[in-house]
Every structure is written in structure tokens, then in C-alpha cells.
Design an enzyme around this catalytic site. Structure first.
Site: not given
Ligand code: IFM
Length: 477
Positions: A92, A136, A181, A309, A311, A382
């Protein structure tokens, strides 16, 4: 309904001590243009907001910039060979808007497009599925000068750019995500100002979020019209948001932050509306007068997949009682209207970003999106962690990062077992890179980069991940 472009996901897990993923599960790693490419002024590329921001004193730690980064622009064939050695099934990457359409409008820059054409061909020649992200965070600077994402016109410019990339690469790229994002672009870029372009106005942040999603919807329509067989989606960064206690005031704080972090995007994109409670929370910030008839239908244009994504988790508490509350316009914040909510740490292990490690949060997040929003195939686009690494005898033994991946892949497997149509996972990141406002001081890579020599060293986590991919799963515990 089965879709030949997505591997089957549920009901096919092998039993036994090993955790085996469904056949065809898409194993990948991710990067982004400004974080790795370098060559900031080569091949016709013009500045983006991140060039301007990083060259502005005091914005990025140590004054680091993406001018050289990992020099991927010049080392791309070797980097693809390294991906193949690691057994990646997919890669990606993002296209730098100011490289392929300098200035953000007008004709394509053939030299810029050629770089991505060569990258995609190189990937395909090595049997690696290209996964292309259009945005991005590198908005061409002239578009920022004309108002940036708070200006409606930027959405249309983005759709034109998407068309231009589709014309050039649509014959060889199946998987497309529009935005990466959008919360960060809108609320860090225009709310707190911690990210480029570094503006701090809550109303602008909300407008930016809306226009990013509008641009997404217009881009999906353009891509769909010219490439009907492409698999189209968007990547959102999501967090479970947990109240710090069972006090109803903390529950309300969690509702507010969940509204801004998650539902601000999930609801328009997947339901075609803004949540009523979020609109009420933001009433002192904006009257949503920027939303025009038809926008929400455009934003909710059907997609083929959702990228997530993940985290960490947010744990929040109500503002301290009696404390002087700053009016939103005086407190630069990425949580406009809820800027006094407190973010609480629980004392659990954290990464070098100080983000709490919370693998069960991934199961929660995936289940929520599937159970509350959509049956679409989901991909973790991600997931990863920064830790302080050290080269010893030419090796980097990143046991912490390896454990982080292991725990989150176990969580991903648990989500699949619970019925989530999770079809792939991308580690963040393939290699150490420019971590935005942190510059090169934070390392997320599975591959170590020596920024002086540009030597690449696959860390222990990379070798481990290669084995995970080879066996399509994890060893039993
Ligand atoms: O490096 C970033 C990436 O660009 C977007 N997602 C989060 C990563 C770690 O902060």
C-alpha cells in the site's frame, strides 16, 4: 454475495494450535509518499503543504523535512525487491498529488506519473498486488493558498486529480483508497494545527472534514465511471473510546470524542448523515451551513471496501469541574467543541508515541464497523508501533514491535472468527520514515533505515512477518 476480488473470509479457518487465516488473506505493508520518497524538487514535483510546513521553523522536531526521507524515489526497484524477499502479497503506497499534477490543477506531469507506473509494474512483476491511496496528506500548496480543505472547491480539484491518476494507472491497479485518515487531515491540519497546514480554527476543521469526504464521494464516482472493475474504498483511523469511570459525565465525554473521532466520518460515509448528537455538540463551532443539498448522498456513494487504521484506544474523562473553560476559538484543539475533555492514561504499556497498547481494541473496532455500519469487506490498512530500535552487530532485534504485531494479528483473527469479513492486513510501516511532526525521531518500520547511508536492515519483526505470510497464520501459543 461473493466478490471474486476479495478472498473468502469466514467459516474457513483451520482448527488447531496454529491460527490460520482464510485462504487468500491479503498480507501487506504500507507507506506514504511524503514519508518515504524524498526527491521533493525532482521530476517536476512542486511543494505540498507538508513541504511548506516542515520548512517552517518550529513545526517539526529538529527541523526535519521530507526532502530526502528514505530516498525511495531513487531506490524504488531495490525496495520492491526487498518487499518480494519479505514475501509481501500487497504493498500500500500513496501517490503524491504535487508530483503527478503540480500545483493541483491543470494537466498531468508525465514524469511524475511515470514514477508510479514503474512502481506498479515492478510490483506486478514481483507478484505483489498494488494498493493505491490517492491522498495521504500532501495537498498541493496552491490549493491551500486558495483556501485548502475548508474551501469547497478543493473537493472538485481532488476528483479531477483522481480521474487523472485513474486514466494513467487504472489499467493495472485494482485496489484504490481515496483518503488516508481524513480525521488527521481535518482536525490536526486545521483544528490543533499540529499537522500541515498548521491552521487552528474549529469551524475550518469541520468544514475540511466535510469537503474531504465530499472529495472522496466525487472521486469514487469518477473512478467507478472510468474503471468499473476497480475495488474502491476509503481509509479511516478509528479508536474505541472508553469512559474513565462509570460516572455519567465521563460517559458523555466518551460519547463526544467518539462522535468527533469516529462517527463524524463513519456516519456520512456509510449512512449518508451526520449524527444528531455530534451536530449538537458542535453548535457553538459551526451551524453546518457548508453542507449543501445532495452532499451527503455524494459522500455515501457506494464503495467496495472499508480500510481501517488502528493503533490505540482513547480513555477519556469529563472536564475538571469548576475549571475555567476556554471558549473553543481560544483553544487550538483537534476536538472542537469538546476541547476540555480530558484524555486519561491507565498505566498500561505504551509505545514510543506514548500510545497505549490495546490489541482487544482492534477486535472491538472491527466488530463495531461490521455490526453497526456495513457488510462490506474490511481491511486493516495500517497497524503498527514506534519503538526505540538499536543496531547491534548489523541486526535490529525489535522484540517489542514484533510482540505488538503478534498481539494485533491474534486480535484480527479473533475478529474473523466472530464473523467480521476482514480480508487483509497491512503493517505500518514497511520501513522507518518521516513521522510527520515527529520527523525521523520515531521509528515505525519493519525495516531499519540508516538515514545517513540509506542502508536498509530488515528487523526481527520483518523476518517474523515473512514467516507469518508464508504459513498464512501464527504459530500456536
Ligand atoms: O505515520 C502515520 C501514517 O502516515 C498515518 N497513520 C498513522 C501513522 C503513525 O502515526
Amino acid at each position: 454475495m461473493s466478490n471474486p476480488n476479495h478472498p473468502p473470509a469466514v467459516g474457513v479457518l483451520e482448527q488447531g494450535p496454529e491460527l490460520i487465516f482464510p485462504p487468500g488473506f491479503l498480507w501487506g505493508a504500507a507507506t506514504a509518499a511524503y514519508q518515504i520518497e524524498g526527491a521533493a524538487t525532482e521530476g517536476g514535483r512542486t511543494p505540498s503543504i507538508w513541504d511548506t510546513f516542515s520548512h517552517t521553523e518550529g513545526r517539526v522536531v529538529n527541523g526535519h523535512t521530507g526532502d530526502v526521507a528514505c530516498d525511495h524515489y531513487h531506490r524504488m526497484p531495490d525496495d520492491v525487491r526487498m518487499m518480494a524477499d519479505l514475501g509481501l502479497r500487497s504493498y500500500r503506497f500513496s501517490v503524491a498529488w504535487p508530483r503527478v499534477q503540480p500545483g493541483g490543477s491543470g494537466p498531468a506531469n508525465a514524469e511524475g506519473l511515470d514514477f508510479y507506473r514503474r512502481l506498479v509494474d515492478e510490483l506486478l512483476n514481483h507478484g505483489i498486488e498494488p494498493w493505491l491511496t490517492l491522498y495521504h496528506w500532501d495537498l498541493p500548496q496552491p490549493l491551500e493558498d486558495a483556501g485548502g480543505w475548508p474551501a469547497r472547491d478543493t473537493a472538485g480539484r481532488f476528483a479531477d486529480y483522481a480521474q487523472l491518476v485513474a486514466d494513467a494507472l487504472g489499467d493495472r491497479v485494482t485496489y484504490w483508497t481515496t483518503l488516508n485518515e481524513p480525521w488527521c487531515s481535518a482536525f490536526l491540519g486545521y483544528g490543533s494545527g499540529a499537522h500541515a497546514p498548521g491552521r487552528s480554527d474549529g469551524a475550518d476543521a469541520v468544514r475540511a472534514g466535510h469537503h474531504l469526504m465530499l472529495g472522496h464521494g466525487l472521486a469514487v464516482q469518477a473512478l467507478r465511471a472510468s474503471r468499473p472493475s476497480a475495488q474502491l474504498g476509503v481509509t479511516v483511523n478509528l479508536y474505541p473510546v472508553t469512559p474513565a469511570s462509570d460516572d455519567p459525565a465521563d460517559a458523555d465525554a466518551a460519547r463526544r470524542i467518539d462522535g468527533l473521532a469516529n462517527r463524524f466520518f463513519l456516519d456520512p460515509l456509510l449512512r449518508g448523515s451526520y449524527p444528531a448528537d455530534l451536530v449538537a455538540d458542535l453548535k457553538q463551532v459551526t451551524d453546518f451551513g457548508h453542507v449543501q443539498d445532495g452532499d451527503l448522498t455524494t459522500i455515501a456513494t457506494p464503495m467496495d471496501l472499508v480500510g481501517i487504521n488502528y493503533y490505540s484506544r482513547h480513555v477519556v474523562a469529563a472536564p475538571v469541574e469548576g475549571a475555567q473553560q476556554e471558549p473553543y476559538w481560544r483553544a487550538p484543539s483537534c476536538w472542537p467543541g469538546s476541547q476540555d475533555v480530558r484524555f486519561v492514561t491507565r498505566g498500561v504499556p505504551v509505545t514510543d508515541m506514548n500510545w497505549e497498547i490495546d490489541a482487544p481494541g482492534l477486535v472491538e473496532t472491527l466488530r463495531r464497523v461490521h455490526e453497526e455500519y456495513t457488510d462490506l469487506p474490511l481491511y486493516v490498512t495500517e497497524n503498527g508501533s514506534a519503538f526505540v530500535d538499536e543496531v547491534v552487530d548489523g541486526k535490529v532485534d525489535d522484540a517489542d514491535r514484533l510482540a505488538y504485531f503478534d498481539a494485533h494479528l491474534r486480535a484480527a483473527h479473533e475478529a474473523i472468527t466472530a464473523g467480521v469479513p476482514l480480508r487483509g492486513y497491512f503493517a505500518w510501516s514497511l520501513m522507518d520514515n518521516f513521522e510527520w511532526a515527529w520527523g525521523y525521531t520515531k521509528r515505525f518500520g519493519m525495516v531499519w533505515i540508516d538515514y545517513d547511508t540509506q542502508i536498509r536492515i530488515p528487523k526481527s519483526s520483518a523476518r517474523w512477518y515473512a514467516e507469518v505470510i508464508r504459513r498464512n497464520g501464527l504459530a500456536g501459543q
